[in-house]
Structure formats: structure tokens, C-alpha cells
Design a protein around this motif. Sequence first.
Motif, PDB file in Angstrom:
ATOM      1  N   GLY A 191     115.450 183.349  95.821  1.00 11.92           N
ATOM      2  CA  GLY A 191     116.388 183.653  96.894  1.00 11.92           C
ATOM      3  C   GLY A 191     116.083 184.984  97.573  1.00 11.92           C
ATOM      4  O   GLY A 191     116.477 185.205  98.722  1.00 11.92           O
ATOM      5  N   ARG A 192     115.389 185.868  96.868  1.00 16.12           N
ATOM      6  CA  ARG A 192     114.978 187.152  97.458  1.00 16.12           C
ATOM      7  C   ARG A 192     113.674 187.035  98.252  1.00 16.12           C
ATOM      8  O   ARG A 192     113.160 188.021  98.769  1.00 16.12           O
ATOM      9  CB  ARG A 192     114.767 188.193  96.365  1.00 16.12           C
ATOM     10  CG  ARG A 192     115.991 188.514  95.536  1.00 16.12           C
ATOM     11  CD  ARG A 192     115.594 189.498  94.445  1.00 16.12           C
ATOM     12  NE  ARG A 192     116.680 189.771  93.509  1.00 16.12           N
ATOM     13  CZ  ARG A 192     116.508 190.446  92.374  1.00 16.12           C
ATOM     14  NH1 ARG A 192     115.300 190.914  92.050  1.00 16.12           N
ATOM     15  NH2 ARG A 192     117.533 190.642  91.565  1.00 16.12           N
ATOM     16  N   GLY A 193     113.122 185.825  98.310  1.00 16.38           N
ATOM     17  CA  GLY A 193     111.880 185.626  99.032  1.00 16.38           C
ATOM     18  C   GLY A 193     110.634 185.724  98.187  1.00 16.38           C
ATOM     19  O   GLY A 193     109.514 185.724  98.716  1.00 16.38           O
ATOM     20  N   GLU A 194     110.803 185.825  96.870  1.00 14.64           N
ATOM     21  CA  GLU A 194     109.649 185.921  95.983  1.00 14.64           C
ATOM     22  C   GLU A 194     109.050 184.535  95.726  1.00 14.64           C
ATOM     23  O   GLU A 194     109.768 183.529  95.685  1.00 14.64           O
ATOM     24  CB  GLU A 194     110.056 186.539  94.643  1.00 14.64           C
ATOM     25  CG  GLU A 194     110.670 187.917  94.736  1.00 14.64           C
ATOM     26  CD  GLU A 194     109.641 189.008  95.009  1.00 14.64           C
ATOM     27  OE1 GLU A 194     108.430 188.709  94.899  1.00 14.64           O
ATOM     28  OE2 GLU A 194     110.040 190.137  95.342  1.00 14.64           O
ATOM     29  N   ARG A 195     107.737 184.487  95.570  1.00 12.53           N
ATOM     30  CA  ARG A 195     107.057 183.271  95.093  1.00 12.53           C
ATOM     31  C   ARG A 195     106.842 183.454  93.595  1.00 12.53           C
ATOM     32  O   ARG A 195     106.085 184.321  93.174  1.00 12.53           O
ATOM     33  CB  ARG A 195     105.724 183.069  95.814  1.00 12.53           C
ATOM     34  CG  ARG A 195     105.880 182.798  97.310  1.00 12.53           C
ATOM     35  CD  ARG A 195     104.547 182.374  97.907  1.00 12.53           C
ATOM     36  NE  ARG A 195     104.662 182.109  99.330  1.00 12.53           N
ATOM     37  CZ  ARG A 195     104.324 182.969 100.273  1.00 12.53           C
ATOM     38  NH1 ARG A 195     103.862 184.168  99.934  1.00 12.53           N
ATOM     39  NH2 ARG A 195     104.443 182.662 101.543  1.00 12.53           N
ATOM     40  N   VAL A 196     107.507 182.629  92.813  1.00 11.13           N
ATOM     41  CA  VAL A 196     107.667 182.904  91.390  1.00 11.13           C
ATOM     42  C   VAL A 196     106.820 181.966  90.534  1.00 11.13           C
ATOM     43  O   VAL A 196     106.830 180.745  90.726  1.00 11.13           O
ATOM     44  CB  VAL A 196     109.148 182.774  90.977  1.00 11.13           C
ATOM     45  CG1 VAL A 196     109.328 183.113  89.496  1.00 11.13           C
ATOM     46  CG2 VAL A 196     110.021 183.671  91.840  1.00 11.13           C
ATOM     47  N   GLY A 197     106.102 182.555  89.594  1.00 14.26           N
ATOM     48  CA  GLY A 197     105.448 181.806  88.531  1.00 14.26           C
ATOM     49  C   GLY A 197     106.217 182.031  87.244  1.00 14.26           C
ATOM     50  O   GLY A 197     106.744 183.130  87.011  1.00 14.26           O
ATOM     51  N   MET A 198     106.323 180.998  86.420  1.00 12.70           N
ATOM     52  CA  MET A 198     107.088 181.097  85.173  1.00 12.70           C
ATOM     53  C   MET A 198     106.176 180.770  84.004  1.00 12.70           C
ATOM     54  O   MET A 198     105.467 179.752  84.033  1.00 12.70           O
ATOM     55  CB  MET A 198     108.265 180.110  85.212  1.00 12.70           C
ATOM     56  CG  MET A 198     108.952 179.880  83.871  1.00 12.70           C
ATOM     57  SD  MET A 198     109.876 181.316  83.299  1.00 12.70           S
ATOM     58  CE  MET A 198     110.319 180.820  81.637  1.00 12.70           C
ATOM     59  N   VAL A 199     106.178 181.623  82.983  1.00 14.85           N
ATOM     60  CA  VAL A 199     105.377 181.393  81.783  1.00 14.85           C
ATOM     61  C   VAL A 199     106.316 181.075  80.633  1.00 14.85           C
ATOM     62  O   VAL A 199     107.203 181.863  80.307  1.00 14.85           O
ATOM     63  CB  VAL A 199     104.515 182.617  81.422  1.00 14.85           C
ATOM     64  CG1 VAL A 199     103.515 182.246  80.326  1.00 14.85           C
ATOM     65  CG2 VAL A 199     103.784 183.144  82.635  1.00 14.85           C
ATOM     66  N   GLY A 200     106.153 179.899  80.021  1.00 13.50           N
ATOM     67  CA  GLY A 200     106.986 179.510  78.896  1.00 13.50           C
ATOM     68  C   GLY A 200     106.245 178.533  78.002  1.00 13.50           C
ATOM     69  O   GLY A 200     105.046 178.312  78.172  1.00 13.50           O
ATOM     70  N   ASP A 201     106.977 177.958  77.047  1.00 17.38           N
ATOM     71  CA  ASP A 201     106.314 177.076  76.090  1.00 17.38           C
ATOM     72  C   ASP A 201     106.268 175.623  76.536  1.00 17.38           C
ATOM     73  O   ASP A 201     105.738 174.777  75.837  1.00 17.38           O
ATOM     74  CB  ASP A 201     106.969 177.182  74.709  1.00 17.38           C
ATOM     75  CG  ASP A 201     108.425 176.715  74.720  1.00 17.38           C
ATOM     76  OD1 ASP A 201     108.869 176.122  75.731  1.00 17.38           O
ATOM     77  OD2 ASP A 201     109.117 176.937  73.715  1.00 17.38           O
ATOM     78  N   GLY A 202     106.838 175.316  77.696  1.00 16.80           N
ATOM     79  CA  GLY A 202     106.726 173.975  78.239  1.00 16.80           C
ATOM     80  C   GLY A 202     107.746 173.000  77.708  1.00 16.80           C
ATOM     81  O   GLY A 202     107.768 171.855  78.116  1.00 16.80           O
ATOM     82  N   ILE A 203     108.622 173.422  76.770  1.00 14.26           N
ATOM     83  CA  ILE A 203     109.626 172.504  76.218  1.00 14.26           C
ATOM     84  C   ILE A 203     111.016 173.055  76.548  1.00 14.26           C
ATOM     85  O   ILE A 203     111.695 172.542  77.431  1.00 14.26           O
ATOM     86  CB  ILE A 203     109.428 172.335  74.702  1.00 14.26           C
ATOM     87  CG1 ILE A 203     108.020 171.790  74.422  1.00 14.26           C
ATOM     88  CG2 ILE A 203     110.475 171.397  74.127  1.00 14.26           C
ATOM     89  CD1 ILE A 203     107.656 171.754  72.971  1.00 14.26           C
ATOM     90  N   ASN A 204     111.457 174.124  75.852  1.00 11.89           N
ATOM     91  CA  ASN A 204     112.765 174.707  76.137  1.00 11.89           C
ATOM     92  C   ASN A 204     112.840 175.285  77.542  1.00 11.89           C
ATOM     93  O   ASN A 204     113.919 175.374  78.130  1.00 11.89           O
ATOM     94  CB  ASN A 204     113.082 175.816  75.127  1.00 11.89           C
ATOM     95  CG  ASN A 204     113.215 175.274  73.716  1.00 11.89           C
ATOM     96  OD1 ASN A 204     113.597 174.136  73.529  1.00 11.89           O
ATOM     97  ND2 ASN A 204     112.882 176.099  72.746  1.00 11.89           N
ATOM     98  N   ASP A 205     111.698 175.701  78.070  1.00 12.79           N
ATOM     99  CA  ASP A 205     111.687 176.338  79.379  1.00 12.79           C
ATOM    100  C   ASP A 205     111.404 175.361  80.512  1.00 12.79           C
ATOM    101  O   ASP A 205     111.122 175.780  81.630  1.00 12.79           O
ATOM    102  CB  ASP A 205     110.627 177.455  79.401  1.00 12.79           C
ATOM    103  CG  ASP A 205     110.880 178.509  78.343  1.00 12.79           C
ATOM    104  OD1 ASP A 205     112.045 178.863  78.156  1.00 12.79           O
ATOM    105  OD2 ASP A 205     109.916 178.960  77.710  1.00 12.79           O
ATOM    106  N   ALA A 206     111.465 174.067  80.245  1.00 14.65           N
ATOM    107  CA  ALA A 206     111.073 173.066  81.243  1.00 14.65           C
ATOM    108  C   ALA A 206     111.817 173.199  82.569  1.00 14.65           C
ATOM    109  O   ALA A 206     111.197 173.132  83.630  1.00 14.65           O
ATOM    110  CB  ALA A 206     111.229 171.656  80.673  1.00 14.65           C
TER     111      ALA A 206
END
Length: 848
Positions: free
Chosen positions: A710-725
Motif C-alpha cells: 500500500g506504500r508503493g513498495e514491490r515486496v518479496g517475501m521469504v518464508g518456509d512455503g507452508i505456514n507463510d503461504a
Amino acid sequence: MNAHRYRIDAMHCQGCVKRMRAAVQAEDVEAEVVGDPAEKRLDIDTRLDAEQVSALLTEAGYPPNDDGHRQTGSGEPDAAASGSPSADHPTPASDDSRPRRFSIDGMTCAGCVNAVQKALSTTTGVQHAQVDFAGESALVTGSASDEALIDAVRSAGYDATPVEDLQTANERRQQDAERRMRRHAIESAVSLALGLPLMLAMFVHTPALTGGERWLWFALGMATLGVLATAGRRFFDGAFKAFRHHQANMDTLIALGSAAAWLYSMAVVLFPGAIPEGSRHLYFEASLMIVGLIGLGQALELRARGRTSQALSRLLDLGSDTARVIREGRELDVDIDTVTTGERIRVRPGERLPVDGEVETGESYIDESMLTGEPTPVRKSAGQAVSAGTLNGQGSLVYRATQVGDDTRLGRIVDQVARAQASRPPIGALADRVSAVFVPSVMIAAMLTALIWFNVGPAPQLIHTLIAATTVLIIACPCALGLATPISTMIGIGKAAEHGVLVRDGEALQSASRLTTLVVDKTGTLTEGKPRVIGRHDESPSLSRAEIDAIVVALERRSEHPLAAALLAATHDADAITIRDFESYSGRGVTATLDDGRGLWLGNEAMMSDAGIDLTGLRETTTQWQQQAASVIYLGVGDALAAAFAVRDPLRDDSQAAIARIQAAGLRVVMLSGDSETAARAIATEAGIDEVHAGLLPADKQRIVEMLQGRGERVGMVGDGINDAPALAQAEVGFAIGHGTDVAIESAGMTLMRDSLHGVADAIAISRATLANIRQNLWGAFGYNALGIPIAAGVLYPITGALLSPLLAALAMSLSSVTVVSNANRLRWFDPERQRPQATHDRETAAT
């Protein structure tokens, strides 16, 4: 609110879920949309009815399976909508979502790609079709039969062959490319062998179309026709095939240009009196040189393109043809296709493992570098998992097969790399749109050029008309345009695979290059994911240490939380007691009840607060623990605090250096954690991260990503692929860090095969290098045609007094394709690890 459950066969990843969520929330902003790509299941909680939701999903490109919908009137799914399918409500069997690969023969330019793409996409039952010019293949998803798809491709003037085995298909394609390269080289040599002497002769001698010399030129004209009918036949065959199917392609332009030059020359030889004296020029050498130079360019292009799929070839080469299985007490070498799950396999020193499995006996160090990018061999012993394609060290192992064939980890990686290489990033859409109308536009431009020169051009008008029109046709072939995007995408995704990064598709590759913020989950991402107890305080006067340990074991052995393993390891000697009414609360802890009715509470401060348990007496101790970046786990028995544990998950050795790389690349790094503010900030400070969001529940992570967007950022997310889906799907690019589990591979835009944030830095660096390369290629291809066509049409004639020769046009057209492919191949030498801080690189080198 209405709860709907659908089977969506077109859903392949969390990116698909993200698009469906956006479609539904465009009509109902409060709708909750959760998808499971592995199960093809989509759950929606919304005020919309089933008909409205189905229409929205269909419009978004994800039509629900006809009999896969379940609905209840409340916000909770009913029994039929939850759990496993029953006999009354079976899950519809469908293979619509299985992508099928076809080898496509006969494509010569971007116009051919569009023709095949249109033919496949309009076939009944096709959900999605993707045609890859560089790989000469197509990926099709849908219920259409192979026969229907092949017929559709043939109706467009090309040929298709189903690909059952990727290894065989890749070898066949390489052999075919080498065969065509040799054929093009031979055809080019034949054309140039006659064309070069003829061209040189034209410089020193003006043809005399009288007497015996006229017959000599007639003989040379027939010899030229013989070369065109042999070495140049494929251009005319391709042009005729395209004409029969009401299309135009590169072959059309070449055939028209070379045929126009030959026909005009023969007309001059046969009927010199019918042509003005100033226009009696011969262009036999032009026809020959056009065919020869373009053939030479295509041979060089094929040679350069042959290097683009080396990463995939290396992955395919990791597969074994045989396996040494133990059957009835005997060791037998059998074909890899005959190995089944559950069989015992022996792998000797220096051998590659043929299938995935679990070690039963033996001990060895396994080199997993080709799969994970991690150079240090990993020790394997009884009970540990091993993967197909990895290299055994000096020890001998016997292991039991758990996954075979395409279901192995290597098989899934190969399939994902192949599918990703065939995809196209959004940046290629402009080239696709242009190439769809390019060849017809060039033909119109050539006709307009001819009309202008014939009507208002200087004498000899006929010669100028022929040269200008022919040159426009030759110089504008769209080969470079068609290769600009897919060739770089193929190499970039292959390069990422070499460094242990699996890219889902071209869209993820492009999005990663534009990220401005990286959101990082703490546990298991920044940290090792192996927490251990570093402090303990027993508070209850009525419970002994052994009794406290027994309660902890009883509670935590039912929990799957990472901190539970640490507590169990610290209390492993205790015998569990009997408890009942066990419940787990995400982000808080667990509760249960003792036989005497006392309540048990094991969790964080928020849970203790809910239970009304006073923590004041331990505030100083817990503050010290949190300043050491430890999480504090409290045990409450009844209404009193019984014990507290400090559990610390240490920072990975390379996290600080990796964060520094990511920040040096211009990205903000934001850390998310469910820990207390003090503990989370301690880890963040150690890692070099300024912005921290602590005390989060799993559902809060998606909200944080949305807030940043919402602030105009292009966001990448790093997680474990299960809980963070959900958060992974919400981000522009989700990076699943870990060992490439099924869920991670299905959910994330990129999957990191090793547990290091350096993989994220590598992925971003490769993405940026690939997109820069694509832009260079597109600018080169567009610029070449933007400059070449006007010059070929004669805009410089008033200045230079001469028109561009068709020979130079043929040479320029060939060089444009070779230049694009050669520029793309520069990516093969790109090494993202050169950007690592030198001290870190030296430490890792010394460790190996």
C-alpha cells in the motif's frame, strides 16, 4: 457469509490463488480466499453466491470444475466440504491440470510462434498453451486429447510430437539441431560457392545480353534456379505452406525477395528488348547470396542456441539409467524404470543415487551441490533422506526407495526448470503483439516502397523498385524479435537452477528484478531453525523438576512447533503424564487438562495473560533472556506460573553477510517474528536489519505485506512455503527457503534449494541480469528493424545516391539474430556469487 469450496484444475501455484483472490475481492473486499494448489482446492468465504463466484473465477481464467463445488449457508464449510472426499462426494478425477509437452517442428520466426499459439489456444478443451520458439516446444494444459492438439498444429502448417521423456526429447532436439546446423552450413556453402564468384564477376564485368554471352547468363540463371530449388528449397516450402494456411512468416519474406531477384534477372535475359536499356541489370548473385548468407546466419544461430539449455542438460545427466537393487537377498543391476517404491538399493562409493529414499544402513558424505548449490558434502546415516542425482562419497549405503521416476526431487526440479524455461516474462508481451502483425506489415511496406519508387523515383525506376522492395523484404525478417525474450529467459532460469534457485515462471523472474523491499521471516530463515533451550527457571514450590518435565513432554510431544522440539530435547529423560482436552493455538501455545482438573498452559506471554497468570516475579530474568534474542516459553499449572524456559534459535552463520548483499542491491529488509519485541530486535540487530514487526500471528504476515504494498513498495517475501503461504502469495515474489518440499515448489515464485539467504541475493542478481539482457535484446531487435526498414526503403538515397544492396540486407538480417543469441549467451558467464562480501566468500571456500 457463504462458504464455497471448488476444485480448480487450472490452479498450479499460489500465484494462481493470488489472481483468483484479486478477482473475488474486486466484488467483495471482505472475502477470504485460500487455495491449495497441490489438491486443486479453493475455499472462499464471501457474501457472493455460487453463480457470481463461478463467473468471476471463469473470467479470471480459472473455471471451476463442473461438479467440484460445495456450499453451506454459514461461514463454515459443512462436512462434505471439509476433509477427504467421501463416496457420496467424490473428488472429480481429472488430468486437465497436467501440463503436456510437445516438440514443434517447422517454426522459423516469431510469426510461426503466434500461428502455433493461436492454433493450440483455440482448440476445444485447452486451458492454457505456451509456445517456446527457442526450445521449439509447447506446453499445453487442458482436457484436449493429444490427437486434437497435433491436428491443430498441423492445420496451422507445422508438426507436433508428444514428449513423454524429457531426457530423450532433449537429446533428440540437440541431435536435430546439430543435423540442421550441418545442413544449413552445407546449403550455405553451395549457395556462396556459386554466388561469391558471380558477385565478384559482376564488379569487373558488365553483362552483355547478346550472342553467346546471353546463353551463358541463361545457363547461370538455370544454375541459380537449381541452387534455389535445393539449398533454398526449405524457404520456398515454408512460404508455400504458410500461404496455404493463410499466413506469412520469415520464409515468405526470403522466398519473395530471392524469387523476385531471380525472376527479374531471367526476364532481362530472355526478353531484353521488353525492358528499358537502363534497367537491364542481372541479380542472380543476389538470390544466391541471400540464401547463402541467411543459411550461414541460421547455422551460427543454431550453434549458439545449442548452448542455451546446458543447465537443463546437466540436470538431466544427473539421472541414472540403472540401479543396484537388493531382491531376495541378491544384488541386481536393473533398469531405472523398473525400480519401485519400497525396494532396497545399494549405492557404492563414487556412484550417483538413482532414486529418492531413506538410509537404512551405512554412513557416507553425499555431494548435493548440483541440486542445492551448497558445495559442502552432507553426512548421511541411518534414518536420513537422500535424493536422486546426488553423488555418494567414500562410504557405502543401503537405502529404501521412497520416490522414483519423475516423482523424485530431481525429477520435480527438472520438470520445473523445463516448464519455467518455456515460459515468457511479461516484458515479452510487446514483442509478441508486434510479431503477430509484423510480417504482413513488412509485405505492405515493401509494396508501398515499390509503388513510390516506380511512380516518383529517379531512373531507372524499375531497378530501384526491385532493389528497394527486395531489400525491405529481406532486412525485416523477425527472427531477432522472436528470439529476444525466450533465449535470455531460458539461459537465466537455467543459471538460477545452477545456483540452487528454482524459478516458477518468467513472471516471477521479471518481478524479482523490480523488488524494492524484502520481508524476511525470522525462524528458520534468518536463524538456523534448530532452537535449543539456553535457560530455565522453575517457579512452582509444589512441583518437582521431574514433574514439570513430565508435563512439558506430555504437552509438546503433540505439538509440531519448532520450539517444541527444543523443549523435548531439554526434557528427553522425563516420562510423560496423562493429560486430556489438548488444544493448540496458532501463535500462542498449547493447553490441556490434568486428571485432577487443573488446567495446563504452555506458551508465550499472550497466552499467560489470557489465563490470568502473573509473570511479574520473572520480569527481570525474562528481560535478560530476551536481550540475548531468546524466546521465553512459560508453563502455567492451574492459575500459577510453574516454570519458564529461554529458547534461542541462533542466527545462521551467513545471514548477516547475505542481508548486507541484499541491502547493497538497494532493497529494504523487514523482519517478521512471532517473538517478543525485545527478542526479535536482538536478532534483527545482530543480522543488520532496522525494521522489525514482532509479536505477530501467522495471519498477520500477509497483512504486513499488504501494508508495505500500500506504500508503493514491490515486496518479496521469504518464508518456509507452508505456514507463510498466504504472505508468499500476496508478495510480488515469494521465496520459499528450505529443501524444496512439494508445498514450497507449488506455492512459491522461487524456491531456494539451500537454507541460506544468499540464495535470495543470487536470485535477485540473476533476475536483474536476465531482464537487463532481455531489454538489450529487445532494444536491439526493435532498433534494428526501426532503422533497417527505412534505410532499405531508400530514405538515405537523396544523401548517398545509392540504395542498400539486398546482399547487405541478408547479411544484416542474419547478423541480427546471431547478435541477439550471442548477447543472451553472455548470461552463461554471469556469476552472482562474485557480489558476495569477500570475507564471507573466503570463509566458505576455506570450509570446503
